[in-house]
Design a protein around this motif. Structure first.
Motif, PDB file in Angstrom:
ATOM      1  N   ARG A 103      -3.855   4.235  -5.276  1.00 52.91           N
ATOM      2  CA  ARG A 103      -4.097   4.238  -3.840  1.00 52.91           C
ATOM      3  C   ARG A 103      -2.991   4.949  -3.068  1.00 52.91           C
ATOM      4  O   ARG A 103      -2.840   4.758  -1.865  1.00 52.91           O
ATOM      5  N   ILE A 108       9.535   6.653   0.915  1.00 53.35           N
ATOM      6  CA  ILE A 108      10.512   6.595  -0.169  1.00 53.35           C
ATOM      7  C   ILE A 108       9.998   6.182  -1.536  1.00 53.35           C
ATOM      8  O   ILE A 108      10.663   6.435  -2.545  1.00 53.35           O
ATOM      9  N   TYR A 109       8.840   5.556  -1.613  1.00 53.37           N
ATOM     10  CA  TYR A 109       8.392   5.134  -2.937  1.00 53.37           C
ATOM     11  C   TYR A 109       7.622   6.221  -3.667  1.00 53.37           C
ATOM     12  O   TYR A 109       7.249   6.068  -4.816  1.00 53.37           O
ATOM     13  N   HIS A 110       7.359   7.331  -2.948  1.00 52.26           N
ATOM     14  CA  HIS A 110       6.623   8.423  -3.577  1.00 52.26           C
ATOM     15  C   HIS A 110       7.357   9.744  -3.560  1.00 52.26           C
ATOM     16  O   HIS A 110       7.164  10.580  -4.431  1.00 52.26           O
ATOM     17  N   LYS A 132       3.309   6.076  11.212  1.00 51.53           N
ATOM     18  CA  LYS A 132       3.861   5.728   9.904  1.00 51.53           C
ATOM     19  C   LYS A 132       2.849   6.043   8.803  1.00 51.53           C
ATOM     20  O   LYS A 132       3.184   6.610   7.771  1.00 51.53           O
ATOM     21  N   GLU A 147       9.737   3.594   4.993  1.00 48.63           N
ATOM     22  CA  GLU A 147       9.092   2.856   3.916  1.00 48.63           C
ATOM     23  C   GLU A 147       7.827   3.542   3.434  1.00 48.63           C
ATOM     24  O   GLU A 147       7.423   3.392   2.287  1.00 48.63           O
ATOM     25  N   ALA A 148       7.174   4.296   4.338  1.00 49.23           N
ATOM     26  CA  ALA A 148       5.928   4.952   3.961  1.00 49.23           C
ATOM     27  C   ALA A 148       6.180   6.112   3.007  1.00 49.23           C
ATOM     28  O   ALA A 148       5.260   6.615   2.369  1.00 49.23           O
ATOM     29  N   MET A 154      -3.909   6.648   0.138  1.00 51.07           N
ATOM     30  CA  MET A 154      -4.722   5.840   1.036  1.00 51.07           C
ATOM     31  C   MET A 154      -3.797   5.094   1.980  1.00 51.07           C
ATOM     32  O   MET A 154      -2.731   4.645   1.573  1.00 51.07           O
ATOM     33  N   GLN A 155      -4.180   4.975   3.227  1.00 49.95           N
ATOM     34  CA  GLN A 155      -3.371   4.174   4.150  1.00 49.95           C
ATOM     35  C   GLN A 155      -4.279   3.291   4.981  1.00 49.95           C
ATOM     36  O   GLN A 155      -5.469   3.577   5.139  1.00 49.95           O
ATOM     37  N   LEU A 159       0.824  -1.217   0.000  1.00 52.54           N
ATOM     38  CA  LEU A 159       0.000   0.000   0.000  1.00 52.54           C
ATOM     39  C   LEU A 159       0.852   1.258   0.000  1.00 52.54           C
ATOM     40  O   LEU A 159       0.460   2.293  -0.532  1.00 52.54           O
ATOM     41  N   CYS A 160       2.052   1.149   0.584  1.00 50.44           N
ATOM     42  CA  CYS A 160       2.950   2.301   0.589  1.00 50.44           C
ATOM     43  C   CYS A 160       3.623   2.494  -0.756  1.00 50.44           C
ATOM     44  O   CYS A 160       4.389   3.422  -0.945  1.00 50.44           O
ATOM     45  N   GLN A 220      -1.736   0.105  -7.437  1.00 51.38           N
ATOM     46  CA  GLN A 220      -0.922   0.688  -6.382  1.00 51.38           C
ATOM     47  C   GLN A 220      -0.911   2.204  -6.491  1.00 51.38           C
ATOM     48  O   GLN A 220      -1.069   2.931  -5.519  1.00 51.38           O
TER      49      GLN A 220
END
Lengths: 269, 251, 312
Positions: B84, B113-115, B160, B110-111, B87-88, A170-171, B81
């Motif tokens: 969303r 670095i992918y964005h 997080k 982790e919450a 969304m968490q 989800l992250c 992915q």
């Protein structure tokens, strides 16, 4: 059992393995006699101060040949272990993580391979492909990959439904990140222990294949092959078989004991 | 007119097991507005967690659709992915919500670095800010999940989830495994979050938690919504017998 | 019950298909050219014409799938091809050697059960005692030695030195040494398994209950614990069939016992691929049949497993 006792045990056994490594990889440079040089006049000498383990039917020093052959026995088994665990684990992880059709296909392949008695499959593959170390490695990989596929599949299935993996998705974590940061660290401990505990059995299987004439080619001093060749002189020179067997025994026990100590250490954490 | 963040239309999910199939979710529809909290209430097995799973994209529905920010959500592909990203979700079992082999800081990283391309200092300072708001401190950054209690883990999971200011927060029975004091603190905190504009989908089997936090309640039984209305209406004038039973059990 | 069995039979049929596919692919991938081997074996000259003719004769010019299907059809009618070396039917060679292997395997299994069960039980019963420790060391020893080594040692001691048995077997008496060797090799593992199984069972709560009620250790062990261990024990023993069928190759070779194992080893040295192919398929089928029968046996013996199966 106290933590320091476990560490000491682990240390000793690891030390034993390291000593073996040195013996087989560095030892060949310091041999007192030439392992492949034949000298018929010196054939069948019992153990003495000149030749600690005696000589064989061609006058070659058995001790030297055992040290020279150790490299093959150990190296090929490590090759089998590495290949089969990596291939098996990757397939098992794919089956466990993605499920669905991948799981079905991979599980079916596993079931078919499991239908064969393992050694039967190994000698058939090695026999058909031809006598060589490479083919023996392929044959044993075809048998041992199954254990790792099954193990990693079930480990991944256990953690797949763990919330932190869902949260990672989800992250926005891509499949590679999920695999390397989350799945791999969780399963690598169990996989590693299984590998170490299996090495002994691979060494014995490899020796078995060589014994049947399917692995090492002459004049390599691989222990199983040597034992097979010496069958005919069992009456005159039983020490040839005896010492090669002893070498196998020590290496297998070394790895098994190390594996058990490692297992204890990890489970006590 | 309140802006609709999340709209679920005729959602259904059927599980096929061996000889029979289970309709876990049966023709569910509801809307969630910005800055509001909707409670999905019902006993275990009524399908609430399945709905959460579908909205979060972990499972695909058998029928119906989910609209988020006026986009229809897709399932089990790359864009699922992406859609969303704001969304968490927070889960019921706090101990399995954080990666066991990563420290608290690494987990919170982790919450992000992918964005986003934040610097390490920014990540750390944001992490500390959120931890402090949850009643924890920066001492927690280098600890590991197995060293922490359930309440601490849950609060870290919430911190997080807030790192990138999500628009929608799905809470799946997040207080069930916690003791009463921690529960109350978390509810208080969620109320604050709501006031800052975050929408909350609050899933619970305990009606007593919904009084202050939730604006709307939808009561579920066996995969269907049997009653849904504003909170005051449901709690004071329940129409269905099942709702009345739930209220009696809670208060 | 019948429905379960029929489900299992279908499952087994699919498995057999997979097995035959793997065996066939194995042969197909072999580096040797069967046409060339046939020609050289029969002493004919190998040139492009004879090669092409032999290939057509053997059907090697057809696509792989067609070859596989015709081989499969052959198997179903009992024709598995002919040995390159002896020109005899593979099915004939295998069927005359199989009874010997079965005899050896069954005898070894019995010996193994007789040896390992009482020792395993005693080790569990007198846990951490002297006997237990000695046995633990011995089993560790035996499981770290290759079976061919143990076989040669047995041969050396009993045949060459003590002359209790002849080196080359004549008739049934030749089964003693190989069976003993095979059972010793496996007993090492089994004794440990039996011991840990019984110990696990003894830790279960009902044992405490029985002890509190006043039953003697003796009664608890024999009338309760062992009975509950029956089904898992049988499954365990059946698993050893796999190792025995595989290990038979080495042991039969060393003790010159004319079973399928020895046949396989000889065929491998002679590059007799049809025989190897047939060997693999037969052994897999045998293994499958045994596992199948054991599952059914367990269901009959242990009512818990039967109930579990029905609930599914």
């Amino acid at each position: 059992m106290s933590k320091s006792k476990i560490n000491k045990k682990l240390g000793f056994r690891l030390g034993f393995l390291i000593a073996l490594f040195f013996l087989f990889f560095i030892g060949p440079f310091f041999l007192p006699h030439e392992p492949f040089e034949t000298n018929i006049s010196q054939a069948f000498l019992p153990p003495s101060s000149q030749h600690i383990f005696g000589t064989d039917n061609l006058g070659r020093c058995i001790f030297c040949r055992i040290i020279a052959g150790g490299k093959i026995s150990v190296f090929t088994s490590l090759a089998v272990m590495t290949l089969s665990s990596v291939i098996g684990s990757i397939l098992g992880i794919i089956a466990g993580y993605y499920g669905g059709i991948w799981d079905k296909i991979i599980s079916d392949i596993i079931t078919v391979f499991q239908a064969f008695p393992s050694f039967v499959l190994a000698i058939a593959i090695a026999g058909i492909l031809g006598q060589s170390i490479k083919n023996a490695i392929i044959a044993l990989c075809a048998v041992y990959w199954i254990t790792y596929a099954k193990l990693s599949r079930s480990l991944v299935q256990q953690i797949r439904s763990d919330n932190y993996i869902k949260a990672a998705w989800l992250c926005g974590a891509p499949p590679t990140s999920i695999f390397f940061k989350y799945i791999l660290p969780s399963i690598i401990g169990s996989l590693f222990i299984t590998v170490v505990l299996d090495i002994g059995s691979v060494i014995l299987s490899m020796a078995g294949l060589s014994f049947l004439g399917l692995g090492a080619v002459r004049p390599t001093a691989e222990w199983g092959a040597v034992i097979s060749e010496s069958r005919n002189f069992m009456q005159q020179a039983p020490w040839i078989i005896g010492f090669n067997g002893l070498a196998l025994f020590l290496v297998v026990i070394g790895f098994n004991l190390f594996g058990e100590a490692m297992d204890e250490k990890i489970n006590c954490k | 007119m309140e802006k609709t963040i999340l709209s679920v239309k005729n959602l259904s999910k059927t599980f096929n097991q061996r000889n029979h199939s289970v309709d876990a979710v049966n023709d569910i529809s509801f809307d969630l507005y910005k800055g509001q909290c909707l409670a999905l209430v019902g006993e275990s097995g009524c399908g609430k967690s399945t709905i959460a799973s579908i909205i979060a994209g972990f499972t695909a529905p058998s029928g119906g659709c989910v609209m988020y920010h006026n986009t229809q959500l897709s399932f089990q592909n790359k864009s699922a992915q992406q859609q969303r990203s704001t969304m968490q979700m927070i889960f019921q079992n706090p101990l399995s919500s954080l990666a066991p082999r990563m420290s608290v800081l690494e987990n919170m990283k982790e919450a992000v670095i992918y964005h986003e391309k934040w610097s390490n200092e920014k990540i750390e300072s944001e992490a500390i800010r959120h931890l402090v708001r949850m009643g924890l401190s920066e001492k927690y950054l280098n600890r590991y999940p197995h060293q922490l209690s359930g309440g601490e883990c849950q609060r870290i999971a919430i911190a997080k989830a807030l790192m990138r200011q999500p628009d929608l927060l799905i809470c799946d029975e997040i207080t069930s495994n916690l003791d009463v004091c921690v529960q109350a603190e978390i509810i208080r905190y969620l109320i604050e979050l709501k006031q800052s504009g975050i929408s909350i989908l609050f899933i619970t089997h305990d009606l007593s938690l919904t009084g202050q936090l939730c604006d709307y309640i939808a009561v579920m039984k066996n995969g269907k919504i049997i009653e849904s209305n504003r909170t005051e209406e449901i709690l004071n004038h329940p129409k269905k017998e099942y709702t009345q039973t739930l209220i009696k059990a809670a208060f | 019950m019948l429905k379960q069995i029929s489900k299992k039979v279908i499952h087994a049929a699919f498995l057999l298909l997979g097995i035959t596919l793997v065996s066939f692919t194995l042969s197909y991938l072999s580096p040797g050219d069967p046409a060339q081997i046939q020609l050289s074996q029969s002493g004919m000259r190998v040139n492009p014409e004879t090669l092409a003719r032999m290939q057509t004769e053997l059907g090697l010019d057809r696509p792989m799938l067609v070859q596989y299907l015709s081989w499969l059809k052959g198997i179903l009618t009992g024709n598995m091809g002919f040995s390159y070396k002896s020109k005899k039917s593979v099915a004939l060679l295998l069927s005359s050697a199989l009874p010997n292997t079965l005899l050896l395997t069954i005898f070894s299994l019995l010996l193994m059960i007789i040896i390992s069960t009482p020792i395993g039980v005693i080790c569990a019963y007198k846990k951490e005692g002297i006997f237990d420790h000695i046995i633990r060391v011995l089993t560790y020893l035996f499981s770290s030695l290759p079976s061919f080594f143990i076989s040669l040692v047995m041969l050396y001691i009993f045949a060459l030195q003590l002359h209790w048995v002849p080196v080359l077997p004549s008739g049934l008496s030749g089964i003693i040494l190989p069976a003993l060797t095979m059972s010793l090799c496996l007993s090492a593992w089994y004794i440990r398994q039996i011991r840990s199984m019984i110990l696990k069972e003894m830790e279960k709560k009902y044992v405490i209950g029985l002890t509190a009620k006043g039953f003697s250790d003796h009664t608890i062990l024999f009338q309760h614990v062992l009975k509950n261990c029956m089904a898992p024990l049988i499954t365990l023993f059946s698993m050893s069939f796999g190792s025995m069928l595989g290990g038979s190759a080495i042991i039969e070779s060393i003790f010159v016992w004319n079973g399928v194992g020895k046949l396989a080893v000889d065929s491998i040295s002679a590059r007799d691929y049809p025989v190897i192919q047939g060997y693999v398929v037969w052994m897999a089928i045998l293994f499958l049949l045994i596992n199948f029968s054991v599952e059914i046996l367990c269901q009959i013996i242990d009512p818990r497993i039967r109930r579990e199966g029905l609930a599914k």
